[in-house]
Design an enzyme around this catalytic site. Structure first.
Site, PDB file in Angstrom:
ATOM      1  N   ARG A 117       7.907  22.926  -2.356  1.00 34.24           N
ATOM      2  CA  ARG A 117       8.400  22.782  -3.647  1.00 34.24           C
ATOM      3  C   ARG A 117       7.309  22.265  -4.652  1.00 34.24           C
ATOM      4  O   ARG A 117       6.332  21.448  -4.206  1.00 34.24           O
ATOM      5  CB  ARG A 117       9.735  21.901  -3.723  1.00 34.24           C
ATOM      6  CG  ARG A 117       9.517  20.554  -3.470  1.00 34.24           C
ATOM      7  CD  ARG A 117      10.586  19.818  -3.704  1.00 34.24           C
ATOM      8  NE  ARG A 117      10.491  18.224  -3.604  1.00 34.24           N
ATOM      9  CZ  ARG A 117      11.613  17.600  -3.535  1.00 34.24           C
ATOM     10  NH1 ARG A 117      12.619  17.738  -3.759  1.00 34.24           N
ATOM     11  NH2 ARG A 117      10.994  16.300  -3.413  1.00 34.24           N
ATOM     12  N   LEU A 118       7.217  22.674  -5.779  1.00 41.01           N
ATOM     13  CA  LEU A 118       6.357  22.063  -6.620  1.00 41.01           C
ATOM     14  C   LEU A 118       6.675  20.404  -7.106  1.00 41.01           C
ATOM     15  O   LEU A 118       7.668  20.151  -7.021  1.00 41.01           O
ATOM     16  CB  LEU A 118       6.456  22.776  -8.167  1.00 41.01           C
ATOM     17  CG  LEU A 118       5.950  24.041  -8.600  1.00 41.01           C
ATOM     18  CD1 LEU A 118       6.424  24.546  -9.585  1.00 41.01           C
ATOM     19  CD2 LEU A 118       4.149  24.079  -8.274  1.00 41.01           C
ATOM     20  N   GLU A 127       9.244  -0.162  -3.688  1.00 41.52           N
ATOM     21  CA  GLU A 127       9.994   0.187  -2.642  1.00 41.52           C
ATOM     22  C   GLU A 127      10.487  -0.870  -1.550  1.00 41.52           C
ATOM     23  O   GLU A 127      11.436  -0.858  -1.082  1.00 41.52           O
ATOM     24  CB  GLU A 127       9.285   1.306  -1.937  1.00 41.52           C
ATOM     25  CG  GLU A 127       9.384   2.569  -2.644  1.00 41.52           C
ATOM     26  CD  GLU A 127      10.878   3.184  -3.018  1.00 41.52           C
ATOM     27  OE1 GLU A 127      11.533   2.941  -2.304  1.00 41.52           O
ATOM     28  OE2 GLU A 127      11.028   3.949  -3.888  1.00 41.52           O
ATOM     29  N   LYS A 170      -9.230   7.301   2.080  1.00 47.53           N
ATOM     30  CA  LYS A 170      -9.192   8.097   0.681  1.00 47.53           C
ATOM     31  C   LYS A 170      -8.005   7.467  -0.194  1.00 47.53           C
ATOM     32  O   LYS A 170      -8.491   7.455  -1.224  1.00 47.53           O
ATOM     33  CB  LYS A 170      -8.456   9.375   1.366  1.00 47.53           C
ATOM     34  CG  LYS A 170      -9.444  10.266   2.104  1.00 47.53           C
ATOM     35  CD  LYS A 170      -8.894  11.550   2.417  1.00 47.53           C
ATOM     36  CE  LYS A 170     -10.053  12.404   3.104  1.00 47.53           C
ATOM     37  NZ  LYS A 170      -9.417  13.790   3.647  1.00 47.53           N
ATOM     38  N   SER A 209      13.970   2.876  -8.119  1.00 48.38           N
ATOM     39  CA  SER A 209      13.064   1.642  -8.147  1.00 48.38           C
ATOM     40  C   SER A 209      12.395   1.144  -9.694  1.00 48.38           C
ATOM     41  O   SER A 209      11.842   0.009  -9.547  1.00 48.38           O
ATOM     42  CB  SER A 209      12.072   1.754  -6.988  1.00 48.38           C
ATOM     43  OG  SER A 209      11.145   3.017  -7.225  1.00 48.38           O
ATOM     44  N   HIS A 210      12.497   2.183 -10.497  1.00 51.77           N
ATOM     45  CA  HIS A 210      11.651   1.797 -11.565  1.00 51.77           C
ATOM     46  C   HIS A 210      12.746   1.878 -12.724  1.00 51.77           C
ATOM     47  O   HIS A 210      12.348   1.880 -13.989  1.00 51.77           O
ATOM     48  CB  HIS A 210      10.637   2.874 -11.707  1.00 51.77           C
ATOM     49  CG  HIS A 210       9.295   2.786 -11.239  1.00 51.77           C
ATOM     50  ND1 HIS A 210       9.491   2.809  -9.662  1.00 51.77           N
ATOM     51  CD2 HIS A 210       8.133   2.320 -11.455  1.00 51.77           C
ATOM     52  CE1 HIS A 210       8.274   2.738  -9.292  1.00 51.77           C
ATOM     53  NE2 HIS A 210       7.320   2.191 -10.178  1.00 51.77           N
ATOM     54  N   THR A 223      -1.058  -0.991  -6.593  1.00 49.25           N
ATOM     55  CA  THR A 223      -0.739   0.231  -5.684  1.00 49.25           C
ATOM     56  C   THR A 223      -1.325   1.671  -6.748  1.00 49.25           C
ATOM     57  O   THR A 223      -1.074   2.730  -6.239  1.00 49.25           O
ATOM     58  CB  THR A 223       0.831   0.481  -5.847  1.00 49.25           C
ATOM     59  OG1 THR A 223       1.444   0.054  -6.994  1.00 49.25           O
ATOM     60  CG2 THR A 223       0.982  -0.527  -4.725  1.00 49.25           C
ATOM     61  N   ASP A 274       2.876  12.842  -9.295  1.00 51.96           N
ATOM     62  CA  ASP A 274       2.876  11.297  -9.730  1.00 51.96           C
ATOM     63  C   ASP A 274       2.947  10.487  -8.415  1.00 51.96           C
ATOM     64  O   ASP A 274       3.910  10.530  -7.747  1.00 51.96           O
ATOM     65  CB  ASP A 274       4.174  11.055 -10.532  1.00 51.96           C
ATOM     66  CG  ASP A 274       4.070   9.460 -10.856  1.00 51.96           C
ATOM     67  OD1 ASP A 274       3.196   8.772 -10.699  1.00 51.96           O
ATOM     68  OD2 ASP A 274       5.081   9.123 -11.667  1.00 51.96           O
TER      69      ASP A 274
END
Length: 341
Positions: free
Chosen positions: A304-305, A190, A232, A48-49, A161, A180
């Site tokens: 996962r990281l 998106e 939040k 998308s980027h 965003t 990120d």
């Protein structure tokens, strides 16, 4: 309907993006900086980027919404402070040039910060903070965007965003992890991708112009994005707006023109980066703690990281290349060499 695709190597994608930007009047240094980012987005699987954004970048350079030949102005305003005026040009070269001043300050002094104003869409924010991690620094980044999200309890868009990103160095010239995330449920891009593909969006991504939930991406683009985590996410968007607009001296989201069309002047949005040298703080524990933290996450099935998906995509792309729609390829080729009427 089957979408026809084409597969190119990363070098070929870079050359394609670079040539398209040059064809629209962008200077070679600026085109190189933007093309690197576009290619990295494709390599990391963040389509998308990547090339999907390139035609808009080119159109904005061609119509003058962005000054493709702008030269960023970098100033050291205090012992650990750098400001960069992108001069209505692309964000990528402004950030790259600013980092050349920021990194030595943080490496020597422990902490340094940098603002970028009169800027533009910087693409994947994680790409930029990773560049700091690769130089041994913990990088924290903020960027605002044209208004597309309402504050908690409201209906009129006040924030973009507004992503925030962090990259932590692994001590070996790489990033151990990259967080990120946008302050909305998903990035607005998106919705653009889903609209172009004729796909519905999940309920909970956006509201239509009447403030009602929608699964139609076109209606969502006319309305507002929904914040991640309700109030939040709206709070995070506000924090980003303070850092990337108010602190940076850039346009507020409510004053910025769209990244998506040719109307209005340059968006003049902003970015803000904080670079921290772990060696000046918890040097003796940083490496050990980061290894233990990563291990505690990776040891759990299904966990996962952050950033692991990017790293895995890089391996896949190295083996199989970058696949994207043939129509997009033809559109970019037509930017480089317009078809005769």
């Amino acid at each position: 309907m089957t979408v026809k695709t084409i597969t190119l190597t990363p070098d070929e994608v870079h050359a394609l993006a670079f040539s398209a930007l040059l064809a629209c009047g962008t200077s070679r240094p600026n085109a190189e900086s933007v093309a690197r980012s576009v290619t990295a987005s494709e390599v990391d699987g963040i389509h998308s980027h990547g090339l999907a954004r390139l035609p808009t970048y080119c159109e904005h350079a061609r119509c003058g919404k962005i000054k493709g030949r702008a030269r960023p102005t970098v100033k050291k305003t205090a012992a650990a402070a750098v400001t960069v005026n992108a001069n209505d040009g692309f964000a990528h070269p402004a950030i790259d040039k600013g980092f050349d001043a920021l990194v030595p300050l943080a490496q020597r002094g422990g902490v340094a910060a940098m603002s970028v104003y009169n800027s533009y869409n910087c693409g994947v924010l994680g790409y930029h903070v990773e560049a700091l991690a690769q130089r041994g620094l913990l990088g924290l980044g903020f960027t605002n965007a044209p208004a597309s999200m309402a504050p908690h309890g409201g209906r009129a868009a006040v924030f973009g965003t507004n992503p925030v990103a962090l990259a932590a160095p692994d001590g070996h010239g790489r990033a151990l992890l990259i967080v990120d995330q946008s302050s909305s449920v998903v990035a607005k891009s998106e919705l653009v991708v889903h609209a172009a593909a004729g796909k519905r969006i999940p309920k909970g991504w956006a509201l239509d112009a009447a403030g009602k939930p929608t699964t139609d991406p076109e209606e969502g683009l006319k309305g507002t994005m929904l914040p991640s985590g309700d109030y939040k996410g709206a709070g995070i968007a506000l924090m980003v707006e303070v850092m990337a607009a108010a602190m940076a001296g850039a346009s507020l989201a409510v004053d910025a023109s769209s990244f998506a069309d040719n109307r209005g002047p340059s968006p003049r949005t902003g970015q803000f980066f904080i670079a921290v040298n772990p060696r000046h703080f918890g040097a003796k524990r940083y490496d050990e703690n980061m290894r233990r933290l990563a291990g505690a996450i990776n040891a759990q099935p299904g966990a996962r990281l952050p950033g692991a998906g990017r790293f895995a995509s890089r391996k896949r792309i190295a083996a199989g290349g970058i696949t994207f729609p043939l129509l997009l390829h033809q559109r970019i080729l037509n930017i480089i060499q317009p078809e005769e009427d």
